[in-house]
Design an enzyme around this catalytic site. Structure first.
Site, PDB file in Angstrom:
ATOM      1  N   THR A 156       0.806  -1.225   0.000  1.00 20.59           N
ATOM      2  CA  THR A 156       0.000   0.000   0.000  1.00 20.59           C
ATOM      3  C   THR A 156       0.838   1.273   0.000  1.00 20.59           C
ATOM      4  O   THR A 156       1.948   1.287   0.536  1.00 20.59           O
ATOM      5  CB  THR A 156      -0.909  -0.004   1.254  1.00 20.59           C
ATOM      6  N   GLU A 184       0.320   3.559   1.897  1.00 22.86           N
ATOM      7  CA  GLU A 184       0.494   3.944   3.302  1.00 22.86           C
ATOM      8  C   GLU A 184       1.923   3.683   3.778  1.00 22.86           C
ATOM      9  O   GLU A 184       2.348   4.220   4.797  1.00 22.86           O
ATOM     10  CB  GLU A 184      -0.502   3.192   4.192  1.00 22.86           C
ATOM     11  N   TYR A 238      -1.467   0.230  10.966  1.00 19.42           N
ATOM     12  CA  TYR A 238      -1.750  -0.448   9.694  1.00 19.42           C
ATOM     13  C   TYR A 238      -0.532  -0.366   8.771  1.00 19.42           C
ATOM     14  O   TYR A 238      -0.075  -1.388   8.234  1.00 19.42           O
ATOM     15  CB  TYR A 238      -2.970   0.220   9.033  1.00 19.42           C
ATOM     16  N   LYS A 248       1.801  -3.411   7.439  1.00 22.64           N
ATOM     17  CA  LYS A 248       1.932  -3.669   5.997  1.00 22.64           C
ATOM     18  C   LYS A 248       3.388  -3.604   5.536  1.00 22.64           C
ATOM     19  O   LYS A 248       3.750  -4.217   4.539  1.00 22.64           O
ATOM     20  CB  LYS A 248       1.080  -2.668   5.211  1.00 22.64           C
TER      21      LYS A 248
HETATM   22  P1  NDP Z   1     -11.571  -4.492   2.324  1.00 19.96           P
HETATM   23  O1  NDP Z   1     -11.503  -3.957   3.717  1.00 19.96           O
HETATM   24  O2  NDP Z   1     -12.739  -4.145   1.461  1.00 19.96           O
HETATM   25  O3  NDP Z   1     -11.468  -6.099   2.370  1.00 19.96           O
HETATM   26  C1  NDP Z   1     -10.626  -6.749   3.274  1.00 19.96           C
HETATM   27  C2  NDP Z   1     -10.884  -8.231   3.198  1.00 19.96           C
HETATM   28  O4  NDP Z   1     -10.048  -8.886   4.156  1.00 19.96           O
HETATM   29  C3  NDP Z   1     -12.330  -8.638   3.541  1.00 19.96           C
HETATM   30  O5  NDP Z   1     -12.690  -9.725   2.722  1.00 19.96           O
HETATM   31  C4  NDP Z   1     -12.205  -9.090   4.979  1.00 19.96           C
HETATM   32  O6  NDP Z   1     -13.201 -10.009   5.374  1.00 19.96           O
HETATM   33  C5  NDP Z   1     -10.852  -9.778   4.931  1.00 19.96           C
HETATM   34  N1  NDP Z   1     -10.255  -9.986   6.237  1.00 19.96           N
HETATM   35  C6  NDP Z   1     -10.158  -9.118   7.259  1.00 19.96           C
HETATM   36  N2  NDP Z   1      -9.583  -9.692   8.320  1.00 19.96           N
HETATM   37  C7  NDP Z   1      -9.308 -10.967   7.960  1.00 19.96           C
HETATM   38  C8  NDP Z   1      -8.758 -12.079   8.636  1.00 19.96           C
HETATM   39  N3  NDP Z   1      -8.363 -11.993   9.908  1.00 19.96           N
HETATM   40  N4  NDP Z   1      -8.623 -13.250   7.973  1.00 19.96           N
HETATM   41  C9  NDP Z   1      -9.041 -13.352   6.684  1.00 19.96           C
HETATM   42  N5  NDP Z   1      -9.596 -12.339   6.000  1.00 19.96           N
HETATM   43  C10 NDP Z   1      -9.734 -11.164   6.630  1.00 19.96           C
HETATM   44  O7  NDP Z   1     -10.204  -4.054   1.607  1.00 19.96           O
HETATM   45  P2  NDP Z   1      -9.902  -3.745   0.063  1.00 19.96           P
HETATM   46  O8  NDP Z   1     -10.588  -4.751  -0.771  1.00 19.96           O
HETATM   47  O9  NDP Z   1     -10.109  -2.309  -0.181  1.00 19.96           O
HETATM   48  O10 NDP Z   1      -8.327  -3.981   0.018  1.00 19.96           O
HETATM   49  C11 NDP Z   1      -7.763  -5.256  -0.284  1.00 19.96           C
HETATM   50  C12 NDP Z   1      -6.337  -5.310   0.218  1.00 19.96           C
HETATM   51  O11 NDP Z   1      -5.562  -4.280  -0.401  1.00 19.96           O
HETATM   52  C13 NDP Z   1      -6.166  -5.095   1.718  1.00 19.96           C
HETATM   53  O12 NDP Z   1      -5.090  -5.881   2.134  1.00 19.96           O
HETATM   54  C14 NDP Z   1      -5.809  -3.614   1.833  1.00 19.96           C
HETATM   55  O13 NDP Z   1      -5.070  -3.394   3.010  1.00 19.96           O
HETATM   56  C15 NDP Z   1      -4.979  -3.434   0.578  1.00 19.96           C
HETATM   57  N6  NDP Z   1      -4.966  -2.116  -0.013  1.00 19.96           N
HETATM   58  C16 NDP Z   1      -6.148  -1.485  -0.307  1.00 19.96           C
HETATM   59  C17 NDP Z   1      -6.138  -0.271  -0.951  1.00 19.96           C
HETATM   60  C18 NDP Z   1      -7.393   0.448  -1.290  1.00 19.96           C
HETATM   61  O14 NDP Z   1      -7.322   1.659  -1.565  1.00 19.96           O
HETATM   62  N7  NDP Z   1      -8.537  -0.215  -1.323  1.00 19.96           N
HETATM   63  C19 NDP Z   1      -4.854   0.380  -1.340  1.00 19.96           C
HETATM   64  C20 NDP Z   1      -3.690  -0.415  -1.031  1.00 19.96           C
HETATM   65  C21 NDP Z   1      -3.759  -1.610  -0.395  1.00 19.96           C
HETATM   66  P3  NDP Z   1     -14.658  -9.506   5.927  1.00 19.96           P
HETATM   67  O15 NDP Z   1     -15.454  -9.171   4.695  1.00 19.96           O
HETATM   68  O16 NDP Z   1     -15.145 -10.685   6.659  1.00 19.96           O
HETATM   69  O17 NDP Z   1     -14.394  -8.304   6.778  1.00 19.96           O
HETATM   70  P1  GDR Z   2      -6.799   5.800   3.781  1.00 15.87           P
HETATM   71  O1  GDR Z   2      -8.338   5.924   3.344  1.00 15.87           O
HETATM   72  O2  GDR Z   2      -6.584   6.096   5.196  1.00 15.87           O
HETATM   73  O3  GDR Z   2      -6.013   6.589   2.777  1.00 15.87           O
HETATM   74  O4  GDR Z   2      -6.554   4.231   3.585  1.00 15.87           O
HETATM   75  P2  GDR Z   2      -9.561   6.690   4.018  1.00 15.87           P
HETATM   76  O5  GDR Z   2     -10.582   6.799   2.947  1.00 15.87           O
HETATM   77  O6  GDR Z   2      -9.962   6.080   5.308  1.00 15.87           O
HETATM   78  O7  GDR Z   2      -8.953   8.143   4.340  1.00 15.87           O
HETATM   79  C1  GDR Z   2      -8.421   8.988   3.334  1.00 15.87           C
HETATM   80  C2  GDR Z   2      -8.159  10.370   3.920  1.00 15.87           C
HETATM   81  O8  GDR Z   2      -9.406  11.004   4.206  1.00 15.87           O
HETATM   82  C3  GDR Z   2      -9.315  11.624   5.478  1.00 15.87           C
HETATM   83  N1  GDR Z   2     -10.663  11.753   6.053  1.00 15.87           N
HETATM   84  C4  GDR Z   2     -11.454  10.734   6.427  1.00 15.87           C
HETATM   85  N2  GDR Z   2     -11.284   9.389   6.360  1.00 15.87           N
HETATM   86  C5  GDR Z   2     -12.300   8.610   6.800  1.00 15.87           C
HETATM   87  N3  GDR Z   2     -12.182   7.260   6.697  1.00 15.87           N
HETATM   88  N4  GDR Z   2     -13.442   9.114   7.321  1.00 15.87           N
HETATM   89  C6  GDR Z   2     -13.652  10.460   7.426  1.00 15.87           C
HETATM   90  O9  GDR Z   2     -14.683  10.898   7.898  1.00 15.87           O
HETATM   91  C7  GDR Z   2     -12.610  11.311   6.947  1.00 15.87           C
HETATM   92  N5  GDR Z   2     -12.481  12.653   6.854  1.00 15.87           N
HETATM   93  C8  GDR Z   2     -11.301  12.910   6.317  1.00 15.87           C
HETATM   94  C9  GDR Z   2      -8.408  10.700   6.286  1.00 15.87           C
HETATM   95  O10 GDR Z   2      -7.891  11.390   7.432  1.00 15.87           O
HETATM   96  C10 GDR Z   2      -7.363  10.360   5.228  1.00 15.87           C
HETATM   97  O11 GDR Z   2      -6.380  11.356   5.174  1.00 15.87           O
HETATM   98  C11 GDR Z   2      -7.059   3.539   2.458  1.00 15.87           C
HETATM   99  C12 GDR Z   2      -7.332   2.090   2.874  1.00 15.87           C
HETATM  100  O12 GDR Z   2      -7.996   1.445   1.825  1.00 15.87           O
HETATM  101  C13 GDR Z   2      -6.031   1.367   3.157  1.00 15.87           C
HETATM  102  O13 GDR Z   2      -6.303  -0.017   3.364  1.00 15.87           O
HETATM  103  C14 GDR Z   2      -5.112   1.517   1.954  1.00 15.87           C
HETATM  104  O14 GDR Z   2      -3.886   0.861   2.200  1.00 15.87           O
HETATM  105  C15 GDR Z   2      -4.886   2.977   1.669  1.00 15.87           C
HETATM  106  O15 GDR Z   2      -6.139   3.581   1.389  1.00 15.87           O
HETATM  107  C16 GDR Z   2      -3.997   3.194   0.439  1.00 15.87           C
END
Ligand code: NDP
Ligand code: GDR
Length: 393
Positions: A137, A139, A166, A170
């Site tokens: 990520t 992050e 987190y 990661k």
């Molecule tokens: P989501 O939060 O939508 O999905 C996470 C998934 O992981 C869900 O299926 C969840 O299951 C499962 N999970 C959580 N805890 C466990 C566990 N203990 N054992 C097995 N499975 C588990 O995330 P995204 O689809 O957005 O992201 C996918 C991956 O990519 C993650 O690893 C995230 O950290 C990473 N990532 C995401 C980004 C983004 O912007 N979306 C950017 C960069 C990296 P359940 O549905 O039961 O909660």
């Molecule tokens: P992020 O996503 O932390 O980048 O992680 P998120 O959408 O939670 O926050 C993005 C930015 O928005 C600001 N923010 C808020 N965020 C949330 N959730 N709720 C609010 O009300 C709010 N207001 C402002 C946050 O402070 C932050 O700066 C996501 C996840 O998908 C991670 O798993 C992944 O690795 C990274 O993106 C890349």
């Protein structure tokens, strides 16, 4: 491969945003897809229910297994049974703010979970057969300005400085993947993905929270959206484009790590304006710090009607959003000049990542990856999804 020469993939996190899009993509490509889902007391498979196949049918391409990344025995057993050609480790506790509340759990799932997958492949002597994708990520960079490259982006060579439990978990996942590649010659790769969103995005991430609120406010079902840091900047892409990159990363001749991003960065407050603009609302900011508010400055009637399929009750300066007697009338009235966005410091993070912007050049040149959606297309896709959702509910 199985006897039909169909490739077999195993996806952890299949019930999540990315897992669901990746499963669709791999099924389209002719894979047999296995997924690990957690047992939950309520349904957690909404994003993949349309892919469900009855296991009693003669040929099944989509199979779910109960499991958890904190349980090595179960990971080993599933990988042994499935004998995957490719593993996509997407499972994680993925919410940055929540990771401050449950740091030990996050380390167990997001850091040691990645190790459990790699170690299972090694224990089962599948190093030569099974390729592993690790969901790394942006992050990891932590948004430290001094670590950007000369052109002002984070790329594959930029130093890491994670700013949350987190991000710290990661970073272990990133390095253990690289270490297993170097130590055991495994085809194990990191995709360093910047933020990617979609109509399936979890409802507490900022983009989805905004599009749901903009849709709900426009349909008279919510009064106000409460947000944290309005000035945070993110490089937002569409999850559908990003899962294509995951697949491409595992199809290369050599295992390598890739940044996946759009190369554009946008403030949270500007995303708010784009989302509300979809329903014809123009938002004006007023005040500063925790007192800052977003005010409904004007409404474009045609846009409102086109987006919602509903008529506005326009009444000189007194504008009512809806003319729908089926909904509680008290909640329908919204006047130009009303506050629709407020800052709530509860959403601030103990340490914030202020700005992220990625350089996808390596992915574009080496993988041939090209995203189809720009930010405007992403916002429209999410807004359409949420308007439908609230109209149904
Ligand atoms: P989501 O939060 O939508 O999905 C996470 C998934 O992981 C869900 O299926 C969840 O299951 C499962 N999970 C959580 N805890 C466990 C566990 N203990 N054992 C097995 N499975 C588990 O995330 P995204 O689809 O957005 O992201 C996918 C991956 O990519 C993650 O690893 C995230 O950290 C990473 N990532 C995401 C980004 C983004 O912007 N979306 C950017 C960069 C990296 P359940 O549905 O039961 O909660
Ligand atoms: P992020 O996503 O932390 O980048 O992680 P998120 O959408 O939670 O926050 C993005 C930015 O928005 C600001 N923010 C808020 N965020 C949330 N959730 N709720 C609010 O009300 C709010 N207001 C402002 C946050 O402070 C932050 O700066 C996501 C996840 O998908 C991670 O798993 C992944 O690795 C990274 O993106 C890349």
């Amino acid at each position: 491969m199985n006897t039909n020469q169909q490739k077999v993939a195993l996806i952890t996190g299949i019930t999540g945003q990315d897992g669901s899009y990746l499963a669709e993509l791999l099924l389209e490509k002719g894979y047999i897809v296995h997924g690990i889902k957690r047992r939950a007391s309520s349904f957690n498979t909404q994003r993949i229910d349309h892919l469900y196949q009855d296991l009693h049918e003669s040929h099944v391409n989509f199979v779910l297994h109960y499991g958890d990344l904190t349980d090595s025995t179960n990971i080993i057993r599933i990988i042994q049974e499935v004998q995957p050609d490719e593993i996509y480790n997407l499972g994680a506790m993925s919410h940055v703010k929540v990771s401050f509340d449950s740091p030990e759990y996050v380390a167990n799932v997001d850091a040691v979970g990645a190790l459990r997958i790699l170690e299972a492949v090694r224990i089962l002597k599948l190093e030569k057969k099974t390729r592993v994708y690790q969901a790394s990520t942006s992050e990891l960079y932590g948004g430290m300005p001094e670590n950007k490259n000369a052109a002002g982006f984070y790329d594959e060579n930029s130093p890491f400085y994670p700013r949350s439990p987190y991000g710290v978990a990661k970073i272990y996942g990133f390095w253990i993947t690289k270490n297993y590649r170097e130590a055991y010659n495994m085809f194990a790769c990191n995709g360093i993905l910047f933020n990617h969103e979609s109509p399936r995005r979890g409802e507490t991430f900022v983009t989805r929270k905004i599009t749901m609120a903009a849709a709900a406010i426009a349909l008279g079902k919510q009064d106000c959206l409460y947000l944290g840091n309005l000035d945070a900047q993110r490089d937002w892409g569409h999850a559908k484009d990003y899962v294509k990159a995951m697949w491409l990363i595992l199809q290369q001749d050599k295992p390598e790590d890739f940044v996946i991003a759009t190369g554009q960065t946008t403030k949270v407050r500007d995303f708010v304006q784009m989302a509300f603009a979809h329903v014809g609302f123009h938002i004006r900011w007023s005040g500063s710090g925790v007192e800052e508010v977003g005010i409904l400055d004007s409404i474009d009637e045609q846009r409102y009607e086109a987006a919602t399929g509903r008529k506005l009750n326009v009444n000189a300066l007194n504008v009512k959003t809806l003319n729908d007697s089926s909904i509680n009338a008290e909640r329908l009235t919204l006047n130009v000049g009303d506050v629709v966005v407020r800052v709530d410091p509860r959403y601030f993070r103990p340490t914030e990542v202020d700005l992220l912007i990625g350089d996808p050049t390596k992915a574009k040149t080496q993988l041939g990856w090209e995203p189809e959606y720009d930010l405007q297309g992403l916002v429209e896709d999410m807004m359409r999804g949420d308007i439908q959702l609230f109209k149904k509910s």
